[in-house]
Design a protein around this motif. Structure first.
Motif, PDB file in Angstrom:
ATOM      1  N   ASP A  65       0.812  -1.220   0.000  1.00  0.00           N
ATOM      2  CA  ASP A  65       0.000   0.000   0.000  1.00  0.00           C
ATOM      3  C   ASP A  65       0.845   1.269   0.000  1.00  0.00           C
ATOM      4  OD1 ASP A  65      -2.513  -1.378   0.068  1.00  0.00           O
ATOM      5  OD2 ASP A  65      -2.186  -1.748   2.208  1.00  0.00           O
ATOM      6  N   HIS A  66       2.125   1.161  -0.376  1.00  0.00           N
ATOM      7  CA  HIS A  66       3.020   2.322  -0.489  1.00  0.00           C
ATOM      8  C   HIS A  66       3.153   3.093   0.824  1.00  0.00           C
ATOM      9  CE1 HIS A  66       3.298   1.887  -4.886  1.00  0.00           C
ATOM     10  NE2 HIS A  66       2.013   1.564  -4.824  1.00  0.00           N
ATOM     11  N   GLY A  67       3.124   2.381   1.925  1.00  0.00           N
ATOM     12  CA  GLY A  67       3.282   3.056   3.204  1.00  0.00           C
ATOM     13  C   GLY A  67       3.150   2.113   4.373  1.00  0.00           C
ATOM     14  N   LEU A  68       2.946   2.668   5.550  1.00  0.00           N
ATOM     15  CA  LEU A  68       2.824   1.905   6.783  1.00  0.00           C
ATOM     16  C   LEU A  68       1.376   1.933   7.254  1.00  0.00           C
ATOM     17  CD1 LEU A  68       5.971   3.299   8.668  1.00  0.00           C
ATOM     18  CD2 LEU A  68       5.805   1.185   7.317  1.00  0.00           C
ATOM     19  N   THR A  69       0.824   0.769   7.499  1.00  0.00           N
ATOM     20  CA  THR A  69      -0.549   0.695   7.989  1.00  0.00           C
ATOM     21  C   THR A  69      -0.599   1.202   9.420  1.00  0.00           C
ATOM     22  OG1 THR A  69      -1.014  -1.202   6.566  1.00  0.00           O
ATOM     23  CG2 THR A  69      -2.515  -0.822   8.408  1.00  0.00           C
ATOM     24  N   ARG A  70      -1.459   2.182   9.671  1.00  0.00           N
ATOM     25  CA  ARG A  70      -1.552   2.758  11.000  1.00  0.00           C
ATOM     26  C   ARG A  70      -2.203   1.764  11.962  1.00  0.00           C
ATOM     27  NH1 ARG A  70      -3.459   8.935  10.505  1.00  0.00           N
ATOM     28  NH2 ARG A  70      -2.859   8.817  12.712  1.00  0.00           N
ATOM     29  N   GLY A  71      -1.732   1.805  13.207  1.00  0.00           N
ATOM     30  CA  GLY A  71      -2.243   0.885  14.210  1.00  0.00           C
ATOM     31  C   GLY A  71      -1.517  -0.442  14.247  1.00  0.00           C
ATOM     32  N   GLY A  84      14.695   6.601   6.668  1.00  0.00           N
ATOM     33  CA  GLY A  84      13.805   7.002   5.592  1.00  0.00           C
ATOM     34  C   GLY A  84      12.352   7.041   6.008  1.00  0.00           C
ATOM     35  N   LEU A  85      11.940   6.102   6.849  1.00  0.00           N
ATOM     36  CA  LEU A  85      10.560   6.097   7.339  1.00  0.00           C
ATOM     37  C   LEU A  85      10.300   7.290   8.257  1.00  0.00           C
ATOM     38  CD1 LEU A  85      10.153   2.273   8.066  1.00  0.00           C
ATOM     39  CD2 LEU A  85       9.352   3.553   6.062  1.00  0.00           C
ATOM     40  N   LEU A  86      11.256   7.617   9.119  1.00  0.00           N
ATOM     41  CA  LEU A  86      11.117   8.797   9.973  1.00  0.00           C
ATOM     42  C   LEU A  86      11.083  10.073   9.134  1.00  0.00           C
ATOM     43  CD1 LEU A  86      13.500   7.941  12.950  1.00  0.00           C
ATOM     44  CD2 LEU A  86      11.012   8.200  13.051  1.00  0.00           C
ATOM     45  N   ALA A  87      11.914  10.122   8.097  1.00  0.00           N
ATOM     46  CA  ALA A  87      11.931  11.295   7.231  1.00  0.00           C
ATOM     47  C   ALA A  87      10.592  11.479   6.540  1.00  0.00           C
ATOM     48  CB  ALA A  87      13.052  11.164   6.201  1.00  0.00           C
ATOM     49  N   ALA A  88      10.015  10.387   6.032  1.00  0.00           N
ATOM     50  CA  ALA A  88       8.734  10.473   5.333  1.00  0.00           C
ATOM     51  C   ALA A  88       7.638  10.981   6.264  1.00  0.00           C
ATOM     52  CB  ALA A  88       8.362   9.107   4.761  1.00  0.00           C
TER      53      ALA A  88
END
Length: 252
Positions: A65-71, A84-88
């Motif tokens: 899904d081009h990202g991190l699923t919340r929760g 990179g995840l923190l930067a995004a």
């Protein structure tokens, strides 16, 4: 281009280790209330499958899904991908926090800045191992991305289930750097670093390095690919390799 974990910035680092647990949590709640523009953050999406924190560019292309699923809980080791995840997240206006031991954060905050991170939205909090669950639970009230960089922290099964429920209800993402968490994570990011480019006879500056990345969901590998990280002009950017397109692993 800073790719290791020794490069750090100097954001405010509240030291909670010497305080009793009740005082630690009270101070955290006070700081949460003081976060500027917290009430103006974008609302959570409620459509199933679309409650995702986007990660742009080639790094996001590799993620479901081009990202991190919340929760959810995401296992990701220290290094470039975590930066990179923190930067995004922070570049998109989200708040993030890194929980570390008394020695301070071991992730490369300078490397995250070079990737575009807004360090003004990143808090570094020194946390005792035995307080990890309580501190994460408080931060989930208003922090979108929480990094648990406490390799020796152990959270009881009952406390972990309570924590998972809180992450889901608040829409926070918990990134854990210890490999012991991989079997408890919804998403596991496995990374193997390849040789550097730019060094000559032990001298010079690293200009590029490649990473082989495996993505697993629920313990099953679903995607494998290679990413290139290149530095120029004091900034670093993710790229797809010219002759190694991303491939989906067989899951049948």
């Amino acid at each position: 281009m800073h790719s290791n974990d020794s490069a750090t910035a100097d954001p405010a680092e509240p030291d909670l280790a010497a305080l009793p647990l009740a005082d630690r949590l009270a101070q955290l709640r006070q700081r949460m209330d003081a976060i500027p523009a917290r009430a103006g953050l974008p609302a959570r999406a409620e459509v199933p499958g679309h409650d995702v924190l986007p990660v742009p560019g080639p790094l996001g292309d590799l993620l479901p899904d081009h990202g991190l699923t919340r929760g959810t809980v995401v296992a990701c080791p220290r290094g470039a991908v975590l930066c990179g995840l923190l930067a995004a997240a922070t570049a998109a206006g989200r708040h993030a926090a890194v929980l570390s031991s008394a020695t301070g954060p071991q992730i490369g905050l300078l490397a995250a800045w070079e990737m575009g991170a807004d360090l003004g939205r990143l808090a570094c909090i020194r946390t005792p191992d035995d307080s990890a669950a309580e501190v994460v639970g408080v931060l989930a009230d208003g922090i979108t991305v929480i990094v648990l960089d406490l390799p020796h922290a152990h959270i009881r099964r009952s406390a972990m289930e309570t924590l998972r429920a809180r992450l889901r209800s608040k829409g926070a993402v918990l990134l854990v750097t210890s490999t012991d968490w991989a079997r408890q994570a919804h998403l596991d990011i496995g990374i193997q670093r390849r040789p550097n480019y730019g060094l000559g006879r032990g001298r010079g500056r690293v200009t590029q390095y490649d990473l082989d990345i495996d993505i697993s969901v629920g313990g099953r590998r679903v995607r494998r690919g290679r990413l290139v990280l290149r530095g120029a002009g004091g900034r670093t950017r993710w790229h797809h390799p010219d002759a190694a397109p991303l491939t989906l692993a067989h899951t049948g």
